[in-house]
Design a protein around this motif. Structure first.
Motif, PDB file in Angstrom:
ATOM      1  N   LYS A   2       0.789  -1.235   0.000  1.00 50.81           N
ATOM      2  CA  LYS A   2       0.000   0.000   0.000  1.00 50.81           C
ATOM      3  C   LYS A   2       0.816   1.277   0.000  1.00 50.81           C
ATOM      4  CE  LYS A   2      -2.187  -0.448   3.829  1.00 50.81           C
ATOM      5  NZ  LYS A   2      -1.662  -1.645   4.419  1.00 50.81           N
ATOM      6  N   SER A  37      -2.743   6.798   6.396  1.00 51.33           N
ATOM      7  CA  SER A  37      -3.590   6.879   7.598  1.00 51.33           C
ATOM      8  C   SER A  37      -3.042   6.029   8.736  1.00 51.33           C
ATOM      9  CB  SER A  37      -5.034   6.488   7.280  1.00 51.33           C
ATOM     10  OG  SER A  37      -5.115   5.130   6.920  1.00 51.33           O
ATOM     11  N   GLY A  38      -2.350   4.937   8.398  1.00 47.23           N
ATOM     12  CA  GLY A  38      -1.753   4.092   9.437  1.00 47.23           C
ATOM     13  C   GLY A  38      -0.745   4.862  10.270  1.00 47.23           C
ATOM     14  N   TYR A  44      -2.497   6.524  13.164  1.00 43.14           N
ATOM     15  CA  TYR A  44      -2.773   5.593  14.275  1.00 43.14           C
ATOM     16  C   TYR A  44      -1.481   5.261  15.019  1.00 43.14           C
ATOM     17  CZ  TYR A  44      -7.541   5.063  12.672  1.00 43.14           C
ATOM     18  OH  TYR A  44      -8.849   5.324  12.349  1.00 43.14           O
ATOM     19  N   ARG A  45      -0.394   5.143  14.275  1.00 40.82           N
ATOM     20  CA  ARG A  45       0.894   4.843  14.911  1.00 40.82           C
ATOM     21  C   ARG A  45       1.345   6.008  15.803  1.00 40.82           C
ATOM     22  NH1 ARG A  45       4.218   0.792  12.815  1.00 40.82           N
ATOM     23  NH2 ARG A  45       3.159  -0.486  11.264  1.00 40.82           N
ATOM     24  N   ARG A  75       7.665   3.672  13.557  1.00 42.34           N
ATOM     25  CA  ARG A  75       7.863   2.380  12.866  1.00 42.34           C
ATOM     26  C   ARG A  75       8.473   1.333  13.795  1.00 42.34           C
ATOM     27  NH1 ARG A  75       4.493   3.043   8.846  1.00 42.34           N
ATOM     28  NH2 ARG A  75       4.560   5.249   8.351  1.00 42.34           N
ATOM     29  N   VAL A 107      -0.286  -1.079  18.162  1.00 41.40           N
ATOM     30  CA  VAL A 107      -1.164  -0.188  17.383  1.00 41.40           C
ATOM     31  C   VAL A 107      -2.607  -0.699  17.301  1.00 41.40           C
ATOM     32  CG1 VAL A 107      -0.522  -1.085  15.086  1.00 41.40           C
ATOM     33  CG2 VAL A 107      -1.244   1.268  15.310  1.00 41.40           C
ATOM     34  N   SER A 139      -6.081   1.383  17.419  1.00 40.13           N
ATOM     35  CA  SER A 139      -6.919   1.487  16.224  1.00 40.13           C
ATOM     36  C   SER A 139      -8.280   0.805  16.398  1.00 40.13           C
ATOM     37  CB  SER A 139      -6.190   0.950  14.994  1.00 40.13           C
ATOM     38  OG  SER A 139      -5.891  -0.395  15.149  1.00 40.13           O
ATOM     39  N   ARG A 148     -10.758   6.377  16.731  1.00 42.86           N
ATOM     40  CA  ARG A 148     -11.127   6.234  15.300  1.00 42.86           C
ATOM     41  C   ARG A 148     -11.927   7.455  14.833  1.00 42.86           C
ATOM     42  NH1 ARG A 148      -9.319   1.619  13.139  1.00 42.86           N
ATOM     43  NH2 ARG A 148      -9.832   2.490  11.117  1.00 42.86           N
ATOM     44  N   GLY A 180      -4.871   2.730   3.804  1.00 43.06           N
ATOM     45  CA  GLY A 180      -5.217   2.302   5.155  1.00 43.06           C
ATOM     46  C   GLY A 180      -5.983   0.999   5.158  1.00 43.06           C
ATOM     47  N   ARG A 181      -6.926   0.894   6.112  1.00 39.42           N
ATOM     48  CA  ARG A 181      -7.730  -0.333   6.223  1.00 39.42           C
ATOM     49  C   ARG A 181      -9.209  -0.071   5.936  1.00 39.42           C
ATOM     50  NH1 ARG A 181      -3.105  -0.925   7.376  1.00 39.42           N
ATOM     51  NH2 ARG A 181      -2.100  -2.665   8.437  1.00 39.42           N
ATOM     52  N   ASP A 182      -9.655   1.180   6.192  1.00 44.17           N
ATOM     53  CA  ASP A 182     -11.090   1.484   6.085  1.00 44.17           C
ATOM     54  C   ASP A 182     -11.332   2.717   5.224  1.00 44.17           C
ATOM     55  OD1 ASP A 182      -9.958   3.369   7.777  1.00 44.17           O
ATOM     56  OD2 ASP A 182     -11.727   3.520   9.044  1.00 44.17           O
ATOM     57  N   ILE A 183     -10.407   3.019   4.334  1.00 48.13           N
ATOM     58  CA  ILE A 183     -10.529   4.275   3.575  1.00 48.13           C
ATOM     59  C   ILE A 183     -11.707   4.200   2.587  1.00 48.13           C
ATOM     60  CG2 ILE A 183      -9.291   5.991   2.166  1.00 48.13           C
ATOM     61  CD1 ILE A 183      -8.189   5.419   5.076  1.00 48.13           C
ATOM     62  N   ARG A 230      -1.943  -9.357  13.291  1.00 51.98           N
ATOM     63  CA  ARG A 230      -2.560  -8.060  12.981  1.00 51.98           C
ATOM     64  C   ARG A 230      -3.674  -8.187  11.956  1.00 51.98           C
ATOM     65  NH1 ARG A 230       0.160  -3.027  11.298  1.00 51.98           N
ATOM     66  NH2 ARG A 230       1.986  -4.169  10.601  1.00 51.98           N
ATOM     67  N   ASP A 254      -7.266  -6.865  12.594  1.00 58.40           N
ATOM     68  CA  ASP A 254      -7.809  -5.796  11.740  1.00 58.40           C
ATOM     69  C   ASP A 254      -9.078  -6.247  11.011  1.00 58.40           C
ATOM     70  OD1 ASP A 254      -5.667  -4.238  12.488  1.00 58.40           O
ATOM     71  OD2 ASP A 254      -4.560  -4.473  10.615  1.00 58.40           O
ATOM     72  N   ARG A 260     -12.108  -7.097  13.889  1.00 59.49           N
ATOM     73  CA  ARG A 260     -12.553  -6.130  14.893  1.00 59.49           C
ATOM     74  C   ARG A 260     -13.937  -5.607  14.517  1.00 59.49           C
ATOM     75  NH1 ARG A 260      -8.304  -1.712  12.994  1.00 59.49           N
ATOM     76  NH2 ARG A 260      -9.523  -0.909  11.274  1.00 59.49           N
TER      77      ARG A 260
HETATM   78  O1   DC Z   1      -0.577   0.558   7.565  1.00 64.80           O
HETATM   79  P1   DC Z   1       0.124   0.342   8.928  1.00 64.80           P
HETATM   80  O2   DC Z   1       0.604  -1.054   9.128  1.00 64.80           O
HETATM   81  O3   DC Z   1       1.156   1.370   9.209  1.00 64.80           O
HETATM   82  O4   DC Z   1      -1.068   0.579   9.988  1.00 64.80           O
HETATM   83  C1   DC Z   1      -0.866   0.416  11.369  1.00 64.80           C
HETATM   84  C2   DC Z   1      -2.131  -0.081  12.035  1.00 64.80           C
HETATM   85  O5   DC Z   1      -3.120   0.938  12.035  1.00 64.80           O
HETATM   86  C3   DC Z   1      -2.791  -1.307  11.413  1.00 64.80           C
HETATM   87  O6   DC Z   1      -2.424  -2.508  12.091  1.00 64.80           O
HETATM   88  C4   DC Z   1      -4.251  -1.078  11.558  1.00 64.80           C
HETATM   89  C5   DC Z   1      -4.411   0.385  11.856  1.00 64.80           C
HETATM   90  N1   DC Z   1      -5.099   1.124  10.794  1.00 64.80           N
HETATM   91  C6   DC Z   1      -6.463   1.178  10.862  1.00 64.80           C
HETATM   92  O7   DC Z   1      -7.077   0.570  11.733  1.00 64.80           O
HETATM   93  N2   DC Z   1      -7.147   1.904   9.928  1.00 64.80           N
HETATM   94  C7   DC Z   1      -6.504   2.553   8.955  1.00 64.80           C
HETATM   95  N3   DC Z   1      -7.194   3.267   8.064  1.00 64.80           N
HETATM   96  C8   DC Z   1      -5.087   2.489   8.874  1.00 64.80           C
HETATM   97  C9   DC Z   1      -4.401   1.751   9.804  1.00 64.80           C
END
Ligand code: DC
Length: 224
Positions: A17, A35-36, A39-40, A91, A99, A103, A109, A129-132, A180, A184, A187
């Motif tokens: 990504k 976006s991650g 959260y980090r 990182r 994280v 998250s 959130r 990200g995960r939920d964009i 993870r 992810d 959840r």
């Molecule tokens: O992309 P990354 O591995 O740097 O993201 C770190 C954590 O943040 C990932 O384990 C889940 C969370 N995350 C999230 O819940 N929603 C997002 N849009 C981006 C990341």
């Protein structure tokens, strides 16, 4: 590009990504938001302050006093917590291991989602990200969902860590990614899911440039 466009790129850890999203944004000369990283950044500050996430009042105060900002630097985005540059610290293995705790938190959130949406008010952007594509920008003009085999994803993460000077065992990375992924995707809030209208792109056997060119082609189709 003639009109403002949001490109949403979601996928699990190590699917490519951030590398791909950054290059797409560079080629299109638009903003890239990881976006991650946000959260980090909250995770790093949470670990430093050792606050109790269960105490609602403490959490609200923490979110009010903690500022997280992104700026573009020479070699990619820089991230700041309370004005301190934490681009490297976010990182760390410790942040990565914690994280998920941050998250999956509803209040956090909400704050992050609001911040991410505000970035698109005046800019075309690529956000990963995960939920964009599901929650942050359900109306994004283009949604891409990246995947890759677990072996390939672990190998990439190992290479990334190595470049950052951290030697880690491949099995350990694989286990961490699987843990993870499970967290992810299972959840309750904004789980990692392919949006119905996203294009699925398996990057296991593709070169980065091939993925980037594919996304640019799809973007140009949407924005003419
Ligand atoms: O992309 P990354 O591995 O740097 O993201 C770190 C954590 O943040 C990932 O384990 C889940 C969370 N995350 C999230 O819940 N929603 C997002 N849009 C981006 C990341």
């Amino acid at each position: 590009m003639k009109k403002k466009i949001v490109i949403a790129i979601d996928g699990p850890a190590g699917s490519g990504k951030s590398t791909i999203a950054r290059l797409v944004a560079k080629k299109l000369k638009i903003l890239y938001i990881d976006s991650g990283a946000i959260y980090r950044a909250y995770t790093l500050q949470y670990l430093r302050e050792e606050i109790n996430l269960e105490e609602q009042e403490t959490l609200v105060e923490f979110l009010e006093r903690t500022t997280v900002n992104l700026e573009s630097g020479k070699n990619g985005a820089l991230i700041f917590v309370n004005r301190e540059n934490v681009t490297k610290e976010i990182r760390s293995l410790e942040v990565t291991a914690n994280v998920s705790l941050i998250s999956e938190n509803k209040n956090i959130r909400e704050v992050v989602t609001k911040k991410l949406r505000s970035e698109a008010e005046h800019n075309s952007l690529v956000m990963d990200g995960r939920d964009i594509g599901t929650v942050v920008f359900p109306d994004a003009a283009l949604k891409i969902f990246l995947t890759a085999s677990i072996e390939e994803r672990a190998r990439r993460r190992k290479d990334d860590l190595k470049s950052a000077g951290v030697e880690t065992d491949l099995e350990k990375i694989k286990n961490d990614i699987q843990r993870r992924d499970k967290h992810d995707s299972e959840r309750y809030l904004a789980p990692l899911q392919k949006p119905d209208d996203a294009i699925l792109l398996d990057t296991t056997n593709l070169a980065i440039d091939e993925c980037v060119d594919f996304i640019i082609e799809k973007t140009l189709e949407k924005s003419v």
